[in-house]
Design a protein around this motif. Sequence first.
Motif, PDB file in Angstrom:
ATOM      1  N   TYR A  40       0.867  -1.173   0.000  1.00 46.70           N
ATOM      2  CA  TYR A  40       0.000   0.000   0.000  1.00 46.70           C
ATOM      3  C   TYR A  40       0.902   1.221   0.000  1.00 46.70           C
ATOM      4  CZ  TYR A  40      -3.378   3.446   1.690  1.00 46.70           C
ATOM      5  OH  TYR A  40      -4.175   4.552   1.826  1.00 46.70           O
ATOM      6  N   GLU A  41       0.619   2.194  -0.856  1.00 49.34           N
ATOM      7  CA  GLU A  41       1.405   3.432  -0.929  1.00 49.34           C
ATOM      8  C   GLU A  41       0.473   4.624  -0.808  1.00 49.34           C
ATOM      9  OE1 GLU A  41       4.636   3.583  -1.019  1.00 49.34           O
ATOM     10  OE2 GLU A  41       5.152   1.530  -1.541  1.00 49.34           O
ATOM     11  N   LYS A  42       0.923   5.640  -0.070  1.00 49.98           N
ATOM     12  CA  LYS A  42       0.157   6.886   0.046  1.00 49.98           C
ATOM     13  C   LYS A  42       0.652   7.868  -1.006  1.00 49.98           C
ATOM     14  CE  LYS A  42      -1.706   7.299   4.608  1.00 49.98           C
ATOM     15  NZ  LYS A  42      -1.828   8.161   5.769  1.00 49.98           N
ATOM     16  N   ASP A  43      -0.282   8.655  -1.561  1.00 49.47           N
ATOM     17  CA  ASP A  43       0.051   9.686  -2.526  1.00 49.47           C
ATOM     18  C   ASP A  43       0.278  11.008  -1.810  1.00 49.47           C
ATOM     19  OD1 ASP A  43      -0.333   7.837  -4.608  1.00 49.47           O
ATOM     20  OD2 ASP A  43      -2.491   8.223  -4.605  1.00 49.47           O
ATOM     21  N   ASP A  46      -2.478  12.484   0.261  1.00 50.04           N
ATOM     22  CA  ASP A  46      -2.842  11.635   1.393  1.00 50.04           C
ATOM     23  C   ASP A  46      -3.839  10.531   1.046  1.00 50.04           C
ATOM     24  OD1 ASP A  46      -1.889  11.149   3.951  1.00 50.04           O
ATOM     25  OD2 ASP A  46      -3.668  12.025   4.892  1.00 50.04           O
ATOM     26  N   SER A  47      -4.175  10.383  -0.251  1.00 48.87           N
ATOM     27  CA  SER A  47      -4.961   9.218  -0.646  1.00 48.87           C
ATOM     28  C   SER A  47      -3.973   8.080  -0.868  1.00 48.87           C
ATOM     29  CB  SER A  47      -5.767   9.514  -1.913  1.00 48.87           C
ATOM     30  OG  SER A  47      -4.901   9.749  -2.998  1.00 48.87           O
ATOM     31  N   GLY A  48      -4.457   6.887  -1.075  1.00 49.28           N
ATOM     32  CA  GLY A  48      -3.546   5.763  -1.239  1.00 49.28           C
ATOM     33  C   GLY A  48      -4.043   4.760  -2.242  1.00 49.28           C
ATOM     34  N   ALA A  49      -3.160   3.817  -2.582  1.00 51.67           N
ATOM     35  CA  ALA A  49      -3.500   2.764  -3.534  1.00 51.67           C
ATOM     36  C   ALA A  49      -2.684   1.517  -3.219  1.00 51.67           C
ATOM     37  CB  ALA A  49      -3.220   3.238  -4.957  1.00 51.67           C
ATOM     38  N   PHE A  50      -3.208   0.376  -3.628  1.00 49.85           N
ATOM     39  CA  PHE A  50      -2.530  -0.905  -3.478  1.00 49.85           C
ATOM     40  C   PHE A  50      -1.830  -1.254  -4.793  1.00 49.85           C
ATOM     41  CE2 PHE A  50      -5.750  -1.091  -0.200  1.00 49.85           C
ATOM     42  CZ  PHE A  50      -5.062  -1.661   0.855  1.00 49.85           C
ATOM     43  N   GLU A  55       5.265  -3.520  -8.766  1.00 49.21           N
ATOM     44  CA  GLU A  55       4.668  -2.889  -9.944  1.00 49.21           C
ATOM     45  C   GLU A  55       4.368  -1.416  -9.702  1.00 49.21           C
ATOM     46  OE1 GLU A  55       4.191  -4.312 -12.947  1.00 49.21           O
ATOM     47  OE2 GLU A  55       5.125  -6.130 -12.181  1.00 49.21           O
ATOM     48  N   ASP A  56       4.368  -0.645 -10.799  1.00 52.85           N
ATOM     49  CA  ASP A  56       4.059   0.785 -10.730  1.00 52.85           C
ATOM     50  C   ASP A  56       2.586   1.083 -10.982  1.00 52.85           C
ATOM     51  OD1 ASP A  56       6.702   1.486 -10.184  1.00 52.85           O
ATOM     52  OD2 ASP A  56       7.218   1.545 -12.304  1.00 52.85           O
ATOM     53  N   GLU A  57       1.863   0.130 -11.584  1.00 56.63           N
ATOM     54  CA  GLU A  57       0.432   0.315 -11.828  1.00 56.63           C
ATOM     55  C   GLU A  57      -0.343  -0.160 -10.609  1.00 56.63           C
ATOM     56  OE1 GLU A  57      -0.769  -1.785 -15.310  1.00 56.63           O
ATOM     57  OE2 GLU A  57       0.501  -0.598 -16.633  1.00 56.63           O
ATOM     58  N   SER A  58      -1.319   0.630 -10.200  1.00 55.37           N
ATOM     59  CA  SER A  58      -2.108   0.240  -9.022  1.00 55.37           C
ATOM     60  C   SER A  58      -3.010  -0.949  -9.350  1.00 55.37           C
ATOM     61  CB  SER A  58      -2.955   1.421  -8.543  1.00 55.37           C
ATOM     62  OG  SER A  58      -3.996   1.672  -9.461  1.00 55.37           O
ATOM     63  N   VAL A  66      -8.968  -4.580  -4.017  1.00 51.51           N
ATOM     64  CA  VAL A  66      -8.538  -5.124  -2.726  1.00 51.51           C
ATOM     65  C   VAL A  66      -9.657  -4.928  -1.710  1.00 51.51           C
ATOM     66  CG1 VAL A  66      -6.839  -4.923  -0.868  1.00 51.51           C
ATOM     67  CG2 VAL A  66      -6.116  -4.640  -3.255  1.00 51.51           C
ATOM     68  N   ASN A  67      -9.982  -6.016  -0.995  1.00 53.10           N
ATOM     69  CA  ASN A  67     -10.998  -5.910   0.051  1.00 53.10           C
ATOM     70  C   ASN A  67     -10.446  -6.199   1.443  1.00 53.10           C
ATOM     71  OD1 ASN A  67     -10.700  -8.664  -0.214  1.00 53.10           O
ATOM     72  ND2 ASN A  67     -12.815  -9.063  -0.767  1.00 53.10           N
ATOM     73  N   ALA A  68      -9.268  -6.830   1.509  1.00 57.41           N
ATOM     74  CA  ALA A  68      -8.661  -7.140   2.803  1.00 57.41           C
ATOM     75  C   ALA A  68      -7.172  -7.406   2.611  1.00 57.41           C
ATOM     76  CB  ALA A  68      -9.345  -8.348   3.443  1.00 57.41           C
ATOM     77  N   TRP A  69      -6.450  -7.417   3.729  1.00 57.70           N
ATOM     78  CA  TRP A  69      -5.014  -7.675   3.695  1.00 57.70           C
ATOM     79  C   TRP A  69      -4.596  -8.358   4.989  1.00 57.70           C
ATOM     80  CZ3 TRP A  69      -1.770  -5.413   7.365  1.00 57.70           C
ATOM     81  CH2 TRP A  69      -2.361  -4.449   8.160  1.00 57.70           C
ATOM     82  N   MET A  70      -3.391  -8.914   5.004  1.00 59.06           N
ATOM     83  CA  MET A  70      -2.821  -9.463   6.232  1.00 59.06           C
ATOM     84  C   MET A  70      -1.302  -9.363   6.152  1.00 59.06           C
ATOM     85  SD  MET A  70      -2.926 -13.648   6.171  1.00 59.06           S
ATOM     86  CE  MET A  70      -4.666 -13.841   5.975  1.00 59.06           C
TER      87      MET A  70
END
Length: 90
Positions: A40-43, A46-50, A55-58, A66-70
């Motif tokens: 996960y990266e923040k822009d 302050d929004s973010g993307a997985f 990879e550079d493409e979200s 994405v609905n969940a992570w661990m």
Amino acid sequence: MIEEQPKISEWIPIAEKLPEPGEYILLSFENYTLADIGRYEKDEDDSGAFYLGDEDESCASINLFVNAWMPLPKPYRPDDSMEAEEMLTL
């Protein structure tokens, strides 16, 4: 107040909590049956993307939602009592 830590191998819905930016995690998708390693990266705004792996493409840009992570498990390490020479012969 102490925040509850998720149990190992328990999926964390993204609606409940987002992962730390830049940390590799296991991703679950609402529209794909297999999990994958990503981050996960923040822009700047302050929004973010997985993102999958490095990879550079979200994920959203390639229609993976994405609905969940661990957290990833810790890497396997041989028993510390094993001598270096013994590990080379395995």
